[in-house]
Design a protein around this motif. Sequence first.
Motif, mmCIF file in Angstrom:
data_model
loop_
_atom_site.group_PDB
_atom_site.id
_atom_site.type_symbol
_atom_site.label_atom_id
_atom_site.label_comp_id
_atom_site.label_asym_id
_atom_site.label_seq_id
_atom_site.Cartn_x
_atom_site.Cartn_y
_atom_site.Cartn_z
ATOM 1 N N ILE A 1 0.785 -1.017 -0.022
ATOM 2 C CA ILE A 1 0.037 -0.094 0.017
ATOM 3 C C ILE A 1 0.770 1.343 0.117
ATOM 4 O O ILE A 1 2.026 1.506 0.598
ATOM 5 C CB ILE A 1 -0.907 0.201 1.159
ATOM 6 C CG1 ILE A 1 -0.138 -0.166 2.596
ATOM 7 C CG2 ILE A 1 -1.845 -1.077 1.054
ATOM 8 C CD1 ILE A 1 -1.090 0.464 3.856
ATOM 9 N N GLY A 2 0.317 2.174 -0.566
ATOM 10 C CA GLY A 2 0.988 3.378 -0.669
ATOM 11 C C GLY A 2 -0.140 4.580 -0.246
ATOM 12 O O GLY A 2 -1.423 4.108 -0.186
ATOM 13 N N ALA A 3 0.288 5.700 -0.410
ATOM 14 C CA ALA A 3 -0.543 7.007 0.058
ATOM 15 C C ALA A 3 -1.606 7.077 -0.988
ATOM 16 O O ALA A 3 -2.837 7.274 -0.688
ATOM 17 C CB ALA A 3 0.095 8.357 0.120
ATOM 18 N N GLN A 4 -1.431 6.983 -2.241
ATOM 19 C CA GLN A 4 -2.455 7.100 -3.176
ATOM 20 C C GLN A 4 -3.642 5.906 -3.180
ATOM 21 O O GLN A 4 -4.724 6.164 -3.182
ATOM 22 C CB GLN A 4 -1.965 7.055 -4.837
ATOM 23 C CG GLN A 4 -2.946 7.433 -5.872
ATOM 24 C CD GLN A 4 -3.644 8.804 -5.301
ATOM 25 O OE1 GLN A 4 -3.008 9.672 -5.222
ATOM 26 N NE2 GLN A 4 -5.133 8.534 -5.558
ATOM 27 N N ASP A 5 -2.947 4.871 -3.037
ATOM 28 C CA ASP A 5 -3.833 3.537 -2.615
ATOM 29 C C ASP A 5 -4.904 3.852 -1.483
ATOM 30 O O ASP A 5 -6.041 3.717 -1.577
ATOM 31 C CB ASP A 5 -3.191 2.196 -2.222
ATOM 32 C CG ASP A 5 -2.257 1.715 -3.420
ATOM 33 O OD1 ASP A 5 -2.503 1.855 -4.498
ATOM 34 O OD2 ASP A 5 -1.176 1.171 -3.090
ATOM 35 N N MET A 6 -4.351 4.438 -0.420
ATOM 36 C CA MET A 6 -5.074 4.624 0.624
ATOM 37 C C MET A 6 -6.267 5.778 0.436
ATOM 38 O O MET A 6 -7.319 5.798 1.003
ATOM 39 C CB MET A 6 -4.425 4.988 1.958
ATOM 40 C CG MET A 6 -3.534 3.681 2.557
ATOM 41 S SD MET A 6 -4.525 2.299 2.968
ATOM 42 C CE MET A 6 -5.564 3.002 4.195
#
Length: 133
Positions: free
Chosen positions: A22-27
Motif C-alpha cells: 500500500i501507498g498513499a495514493q492507494d489509501m
Amino acid sequence: MRYKFDVDHDRGLFLLRLDGRIGAQDMADLFQELAASPDRKPDQNVFCDLTGLESADLSFTQVMSLTRSRTGFYEQAKEVRVAILAPNDIGFGTARMYLALMQGFDGITADVFRDRAEAARFLAVAPETLRVP
C-alpha cells in the motif's frame, strides 16, 4: 494494493481487509470509495485485517492527511470501536500511526492486535465473525 470490505448489518460491524503493498495514493483511493459507499456508516464498529499486508509506503504526514480528510465522518462516531488485526510488523507499525491520530476523536476507541481472538474480544463478537468474504 488489493482490498475488500463488507458490512455485517446484524452486528453493526464494518469489515475491511487490505492485502499486498500500500501507498498513499492507494489509501486515498480507498478512503474516497469508502466515503461514497452507502454501507459505511459512522456508528459501525470496524474490523480491519492487515494480515496480508506485504509493505506500506506511508509516512506519518501522509496518514495524518488521510485521517484529516475524514474528520467530519469520524466526528459523528459515538461509542465506536475499531480493531485492527496486524500480526506482522509492517501492519502493526502502520496501524500504530493511524491509532495515534484516532485518539483525537472522543467517540472512537481503537486498538491494534496481533491475534484475531483478541480483536474479537475487543469488539465483543466471535472470532469467526471477523472474516472478510
